[in-house]
Design a protein around this motif. Structure first.
Motif, PDB file in Angstrom:
ATOM      1  N   UNK A 178       0.834  -1.206   0.000  1.00 48.45           N
ATOM      2  CA  UNK A 178       0.000   0.000   0.000  1.00 48.45           C
ATOM      3  C   UNK A 178       0.865   1.251   0.000  1.00 48.45           C
ATOM      4  N   UNK A 179       1.925   1.228   0.791  1.00 50.31           N
ATOM      5  CA  UNK A 179       2.822   2.391   0.865  1.00 50.31           C
ATOM      6  C   UNK A 179       3.436   2.698  -0.497  1.00 50.31           C
ATOM      7  N   UNK A 180       3.863   1.656  -1.219  1.00 46.31           N
ATOM      8  CA  UNK A 180       4.494   1.880  -2.518  1.00 46.31           C
ATOM      9  C   UNK A 180       3.463   2.333  -3.555  1.00 46.31           C
ATOM     10  N   UNK A 210       9.318  -5.266  -3.184  1.00 52.47           N
ATOM     11  CA  UNK A 210       9.172  -5.066  -4.627  1.00 52.47           C
ATOM     12  C   UNK A 210      10.454  -5.429  -5.371  1.00 52.47           C
ATOM     13  N   UNK A 211      10.301  -5.747  -6.648  1.00 51.21           N
ATOM     14  CA  UNK A 211      11.458  -6.017  -7.499  1.00 51.21           C
ATOM     15  C   UNK A 211      12.214  -4.703  -7.680  1.00 51.21           C
ATOM     16  N   UNK A 212      13.488  -4.693  -7.313  1.00 54.24           N
ATOM     17  CA  UNK A 212      14.254  -3.438  -7.299  1.00 54.24           C
ATOM     18  C   UNK A 212      14.345  -2.799  -8.683  1.00 54.24           C
ATOM     19  N   UNK A 213      14.435  -3.622  -9.739  1.00 51.43           N
ATOM     20  CA  UNK A 213      14.544  -3.072 -11.088  1.00 51.43           C
ATOM     21  C   UNK A 213      13.258  -2.384 -11.527  1.00 51.43           C
ATOM     22  N   UNK A 214      12.120  -2.879 -11.040  1.00 49.52           N
ATOM     23  CA  UNK A 214      10.845  -2.246 -11.400  1.00 49.52           C
ATOM     24  C   UNK A 214      10.766  -0.839 -10.809  1.00 49.52           C
ATOM     25  N   UNK A 215      11.277  -0.665  -9.593  1.00 52.53           N
ATOM     26  CA  UNK A 215      11.309   0.661  -8.972  1.00 52.53           C
ATOM     27  C   UNK A 215      12.219   1.587  -9.771  1.00 52.53           C
ATOM     28  N   UNK A 216      13.347   1.058 -10.228  1.00 52.14           N
ATOM     29  CA  UNK A 216      14.291   1.851 -11.015  1.00 52.14           C
ATOM     30  C   UNK A 216      13.665   2.294 -12.329  1.00 52.14           C
ATOM     31  N   UNK A 262       1.554  -7.014  -9.810  1.00 55.16           N
ATOM     32  CA  UNK A 262       0.968  -7.997 -10.714  1.00 55.16           C
ATOM     33  C   UNK A 262      -0.369  -7.487 -11.253  1.00 55.16           C
ATOM     34  N   UNK A 263      -0.612  -7.792 -12.523  1.00 56.22           N
ATOM     35  CA  UNK A 263      -1.828  -7.295 -13.165  1.00 56.22           C
ATOM     36  C   UNK A 263      -3.068  -7.986 -12.608  1.00 56.22           C
ATOM     37  N   UNK A 264      -4.080  -7.190 -12.306  1.00 54.13           N
ATOM     38  CA  UNK A 264      -5.456  -7.667 -12.115  1.00 54.13           C
ATOM     39  C   UNK A 264      -6.369  -6.480 -12.394  1.00 54.13           C
ATOM     40  N   UNK A 265      -7.595  -6.774 -12.833  1.00 48.24           N
ATOM     41  CA  UNK A 265      -8.508  -5.708 -13.252  1.00 48.24           C
ATOM     42  C   UNK A 265      -8.844  -4.766 -12.112  1.00 48.24           C
ATOM     43  N   UNK A 296      -0.071  -7.133  -5.227  1.00 45.98           N
ATOM     44  CA  UNK A 296       1.045  -8.081  -5.085  1.00 45.98           C
ATOM     45  C   UNK A 296       2.213  -7.629  -5.950  1.00 45.98           C
ATOM     46  N   UNK A 297       3.407  -7.635  -5.357  1.00 44.79           N
ATOM     47  CA  UNK A 297       4.588  -7.233  -6.103  1.00 44.79           C
ATOM     48  C   UNK A 297       4.910  -8.239  -7.195  1.00 44.79           C
ATOM     49  N   UNK A 298       5.407  -7.731  -8.324  1.00 47.76           N
ATOM     50  CA  UNK A 298       5.928  -8.613  -9.363  1.00 47.76           C
ATOM     51  C   UNK A 298       7.261  -9.217  -8.901  1.00 47.76           C
ATOM     52  N   UNK A 299       7.498 -10.460  -9.273  1.00 43.92           N
ATOM     53  CA  UNK A 299       8.762 -11.104  -8.935  1.00 43.92           C
ATOM     54  C   UNK A 299       9.798 -10.905 -10.031  1.00 43.92           C
ATOM     55  N   UNK A 300       9.320 -10.536 -11.230  1.00 45.76           N
ATOM     56  CA  UNK A 300      10.246 -10.251 -12.333  1.00 45.76           C
ATOM     57  C   UNK A 300       9.618  -9.207 -13.242  1.00 45.76           C
ATOM     58  N   UNK A 301      10.444  -8.547 -14.038  1.00 49.76           N
ATOM     59  CA  UNK A 301       9.963  -7.481 -14.908  1.00 49.76           C
ATOM     60  C   UNK A 301       9.094  -8.049 -16.032  1.00 49.76           C
ATOM     61  N   UNK A 302       8.081  -7.260 -16.409  1.00 49.50           N
ATOM     62  CA  UNK A 302       7.229  -7.619 -17.545  1.00 49.50           C
ATOM     63  C   UNK A 302       7.609  -6.723 -18.721  1.00 49.50           C
TER      64      UNK A 302
END
Length: 442
Positions: free
Chosen positions: A12-14, A287-293, A116-119, A67-73
């Motif tokens: 929620x914070x992110x 969170x996946x650090x690269x996604x934040x970057x 993670x994607x959800x509607x 939910x945080x992604x575990x890898x980049x999309x």
């Protein structure tokens, strides 16, 4: 303090942090919202919308839908980069509908890079659309519909009336169904409330469609009844009733009973309750650090706030001694040159303020009190013959982008879009008036 810590999970914070960061990186966009949304009666509900969006993110977090992604999309990042590019171009071209729309899409894309994607995830960010002044494009259409609907209702009253849109004339006086009477504010509120209720309480598609349709039609019907009632009151009181001059609150007295009935219907149609469900989430996940970057870099590159710090100081000539001025808003500076029977104004615009443009919707080339009697436009210059209280004059105006001049605002916008990827060129409005002793000639 412990309660706040318990509520603010890492997810929620992110999510809230992304929303706040994107907003702060684009303060000029927020500035336009303040001017045209929060400070406008049609969007008087705007102050509530951010708090509702925050609550919706909280509800999603409670239901473990953040939910945080575990890898980049890669597909999501590609779409985000494309939207960021469109946003950058819209800002550089100062296209209001463009940067408002792409800002909302970019916000959702940034969230999808990290989560993670959800509607469900798309709704809290998209809900902010109800505070963006995008809805004004519907005003004229709604105004025309309101004239037709009110005329239909008037046919049952026995009162003689004549319609000359947007005016309805009765023996006691004339009513103008102006933009403020189009029903836009009731439509926006109906859409905002019904979509929120469906998100939280109605899962069945058919039930949701029924509730949404009734909400929209009911909001419009309320406005049509309001207009008809005001005409009848005006007829019965010979236009002396206080509602003839102050009728903004009257519509809400009609709208509130409708909303009570709508919520009663919604209670019958509801088939789940997202506010009461609670799924334990993994509060230790990161969170996946690269996604934040990726998100941070996109925010920085497309930032409209950063250029504000490099704004150059400007000086402007004093216009107080001049009469017959055009109405030009949000210009950064203006220079004046005078001759015996004329004067020229050159308005300069600072693109760091997104409303600072010669094509701003409220700018008026013709000064107040003057009437156009003839025109003679070229590709580069607008030419008018004007008259006021026995005086004659010619007015010339042209839009300028760099070294190019345009008489047409549409041509200027196209040119700005073409150069939007390559930075911003200086925008100028050249304006002049020449007074004629006898007859003016172009």
């Amino acid at each position: 303090m412990d309660v706040i810590k318990k509520m603010l999970s890492p997810t929620l914070s992110l999510a809230l942090g992304i929303c706040i960061a994107l907003s702060l990186f684009n303060f000029p966009v927020l500035q336009t919202l303040w001017r045209h949304s929060f400070d406008d009666g049609t969007y008087s509900h705007a102050f509530l919308i951010p708090f509702i969006s925050v609550y919706l993110f909280y509800i999603l977090d409670k239901n473990n839908l953040l939910k945080f992604r575990k890898e980049l999309s890669i597909p999501i990042i590609s779409i985000t980069v494309l939207v960021a590019l469109l946003f950058f171009m819209s800002v550089n071209a100062q296209l209001s509908l463009g940067y408002w729309t792409t800002f909302l899409i970019l916000l959702n894309c940034c969230l999808l890079v990290v989560f993670k994607f959800n509607w469900y995830l798309l709704f809290p960010g998209t809900y902010l659309v109800f505070l963006f002044p995008l809805w004004g494009t519907l005003s004229l259409t709604l105004q025309d519909i309101s004239v037709v609907a009110s005329s239909f209702f008037m046919s049952f009253t026995g009162i003689s009336y004549y319609v000359d849109a947007p005016y309805i004339q009765i023996p006691s006086g004339t009513f103008e169904i102006a933009n403020g009477c189009s029903g836009l504010r009731y439509l926006i509120v109906s859409l905002a409330i019904s979509s929120l209720y469906i998100f939280l309480f109605i899962k069945n598609t058919k039930k949701a469609a029924l509730f949404f349709t009734i909400a929209v039609l009911g909001g419009l019907l309320t406005n049509w009844i309001r207009i008809t009632a005001l005409i009848i009151i005006g007829h019965m009181t010979e236009m002396e009733h206080s509602l003839m001059t102050d009728h903004n609150s009257f519509g809400w007295y009609l709208f509130m009973p409708f909303m009570i009935g709508l919520f009663f219907l919604g209670n019958k149609l509801s088939d789940h309750d997202l506010t009461r469900q609670e799924v334990e989430s993994d509060r230790k996940s990161l969170p996946h650090s690269k996604s934040i970057l990726v998100v941070s870099l996109l925010m920085l590159v497309t930032s409209t706030t950063v250029p504000m710090f490099f704004k150059s100081p400007t000086q402007s000539d004093d216009l107080t001694a001049l009469k017959d001025l055009p109405n030009i808003e949000y210009y950064s500076s203006v220079t004046v040159s005078k001759s015996l029977n004329s004067f020229n104004l050159t308005y300069y615009f600072d693109a760091s303020d997104l409303d600072s443009k010669p094509t701003f919707f409220n700018n008026k080339i013709i000064p107040k009190g003057w009437r156009v009697v003839d025109t003679n436009h070229t590709k580069e210059v607008l030419n008018y013959k004007v008259r006021s209280m026995g005086r004659m004059a010619t007015i010339s105006a042209s839009y300028q982008l760099g070294e190019q001049k345009f008489a047409n605002s549409k041509s200027l916008k196209i040119a700005r879009l073409k150069q939007a990827l390559f930075g911003k060129q200086e925008l100028v409005l050249n304006w002049s008036i020449s007074y004629c002793k006898i007859e003016c000639a172009f």
